[in-house]
Write a protein that holds these residues in place. Structure first.
Motif: not given
Length: 526
Positions: A503-526
């Motif tokens: 749902r966060a990905a839809r709000e941010l208008d970004i593909d969910a898989s790309n959001l997870h990649k970005l979050a990992r780069r930003l150390a927000l998740k494993d």
């Protein structure tokens, strides 16, 4: 130490860690030396199992044999190997003696001997003396005499561990098989000696022998994948595949096909039959990471598979039988998701037949130092440094910090500090000591951030700069500013959607898989 002391220990029922630690303590007293280390061979590296005279984080290090010529020379011979005070070979313990913290080893004597168990190489024993001439002919002969007793102590400790493992999990593989698999996993090793970790590993060893579904619960960065691998390694299914699925990275439209497969023509682009992850894990284990991110429609199909052992490919008419053990993991509160209608209650009960909470790093005592030692050695080798270590102040800082991002955050902190030290003029041939200021732990935790055990698993943000004018902005690079802004936007969206990444990905208008990649780069998740 005389032989009677060693023999008494051999005849005493002692935990493995205690037995081997007493051994190196006795050897240090007997040979009047500055440090003694017992290291076990695991594939191409040596792992310290007991040390005396070295800093505590040395236990977390892994010494690659090819990078340490002294250790390689000891390992290659059956006799006692000595390095005189004028040896030009680099010492693996430079900067690691607890009496010379961060300083190069002065002119000193060093000797060691390789160890075998049941005719196979087991590891090495090393002794370092700061006083030259300590290891004369008499000392070398005494070490040769001790070798048989040291190997006996190692053999007894290994047998006791095997017996304990068989009692806990009769179907588990031998210690040698487990060790070989762990070593082959490279960085996928569980490091630590704290009581919470040892209890957890013992519990998982017991559970591994069954086919019950296991739900691993823990904050981001605690290493849930490592424990899933441990469960698989210790299970009767260890010879079959372990298939890892990151549920959060599955696009909602393709999640069903990825898990269960599809037949030709099932949807646009399905030009051939394709098996899913369940079939790929046949006979083995399927690890569903971030299982709380699965769409509700896919949850219903997963429930049926857990109940009946059947899957149905997308577009197929008939189901297929599968023999797969499911291990799931999440950093979210699935009970709350069930309450909010985002997760099926019946699936939750199926997955949580055996829930296993994984302790956060802040509850694991000195394990942070052992893990730091592991990351220090990795960065030392990666950056081509002679030696890389922590100052006493840095060690204290690591102990005090609450680690909201857990082990992943610790790894990033050590790697970043090593790079900072080099960028500020440290020479690769020096002993590089990381001071507390280089770790920058104070800047990682925003004011008011909770450190309670059940606080949010997402790492806190640096304080946002006040936007009252160009002169009020704190100095930083443009990239850092962009990263901070992205972190804030992602965390805000996750907060509004109670941690639901899709749902966060839809709000941010970004593909969910790309959001997870970005979050990992930003150390927000494993």
């Amino acid at each position: 130490m005389d032989h009677r002391t060693l023999l008494a220990d051999l005849a005493t029922d002692l935990p493995q860690v205690v037995r081997l630690q007493r051994l190196v303590d006795h050897l240090r007293m007997r040979f009047h030396c500055g440090a003694v280390a017992l290291l076990q061979l695991e594939e191409d590296h040596l792992r310290p199992v007991a040390v005396d005279g070295l800093v505590r984080e040395a236990l977390g290090r892994r010494f690659a044999v090819g990078q340490h010529p002294r250790l390689a020379a000891i390992l290659a011979r059956r006799e006692v190997t000595c390095f005189d005070h004028d040896s030009t070979l680099p010492d693996p313990y430079d900067g690691l003696l607890d009496t010379l913290v961060g300083e190069p080893l002065p002119v000193h004597d060093c000797m060691g001997i390789s160890l075998q168990v049941d005719g196979q190489p087991w590891g090495v024993l090393t002794l370092d003396a700061l006083q030259t001439g300590t290891f004369g002919e008499a000392a070398r002969a005494a070490l040769a005499d001790c070798k048989v007793l040291v190997e006996a102590a190692v053999r007894i400790s290994r047998l006791e561990r095997e017996v304990q493992a068989l009692r806990s999990a009769p179907h588990a593989r031998s210690v040698d098989d487990e060790r070989a698999t762990r070593a082959g996993d490279g960085d996928m090793e569980i490091v630590g000696q704290s009581e919470p970790l040892l209890r957890l590993v013992h519990e998982l060893t017991v559970v591994a022998g069954s086919d019950l579904p296991v739900l691993l619960l823990g904050e981001t960065g605690v290493g849930k994948e490592l424990f899933a691998r441990l469960l698989h390694r210790q299970s009767p299914r260890s010879a079959r595949p372990l298939v890892h699925v990151n549920c959060a990275a599955l696009p909602e439209s393709l999640a069903e096909s990825e898990l269960f497969g599809h037949v030709r023509g099932a949807f646009s682009g399905a030009v051939a039959d394709r098996p899913g992850r369940f079939e790929a894990a046949e006979g083995g284990t399927l690890f569903l990471d971030e299982v709380g991110e699965l769409p509700l429609a896919v949850q219903a199909k997963l429930l049926r598979t857990l109940q009946n052992g059947e899957i149905q490919r997308l577009g197929a008419d008939r189901p297929r039988r599968v023999d797969v053990r499911v291990i799931a993991a999440t950093n979210r509160n699935l009970r709350e998701q069930v309450r909010d209608g985002a997760f099926r209650a019946d699936l939750y009960h199926r997955l949580s037949v055996y829930p296993v909470p994984i302790p956060p790093l802040r509850e694991r005592g000195n394990d942070a130092l052992l893990l730091a030692g592991r990351f220090l050695e990795l960065n030392r080798a990666r950056l081509g440094l002679r030696s890389l270590r922590l100052s006493p102040g840095a060690q204290d800082a690591l102990r005090r910090y609450p680690w909201p991002g857990n082990i992943r955050e610790l790894e990033h902190v050590v790697s970043r500090a090593a790079l900072k030290a080099l960028s500020r003029g440290a020479a690769r041939n020096d002993i590089v000591t990381l001071e507390a200021a280089l770790l920058d732990l104070d800047g990682l935790q925003a004011p008011g951030t909770s450190t309670a055990p059940h606080a949010s698993a997402t790492p806190p943000l640096p304080p946002a700069a006040a936007a009252t004018g160009p002169g009020s902005l704190a100095p930083c690079t443009l990239r850092d500013a962009v990263d901070d802004c992205q972190r804030q936007r992602i965390q805000a969206a996750l907060a509004r959607h109670t941690g639901n990444w899709a749902r966060a990905a839809r709000e941010l208008d970004i593909d969910a898989s790309n959001l997870h990649k970005l979050a990992r780069r930003l150390a927000l998740k494993d």
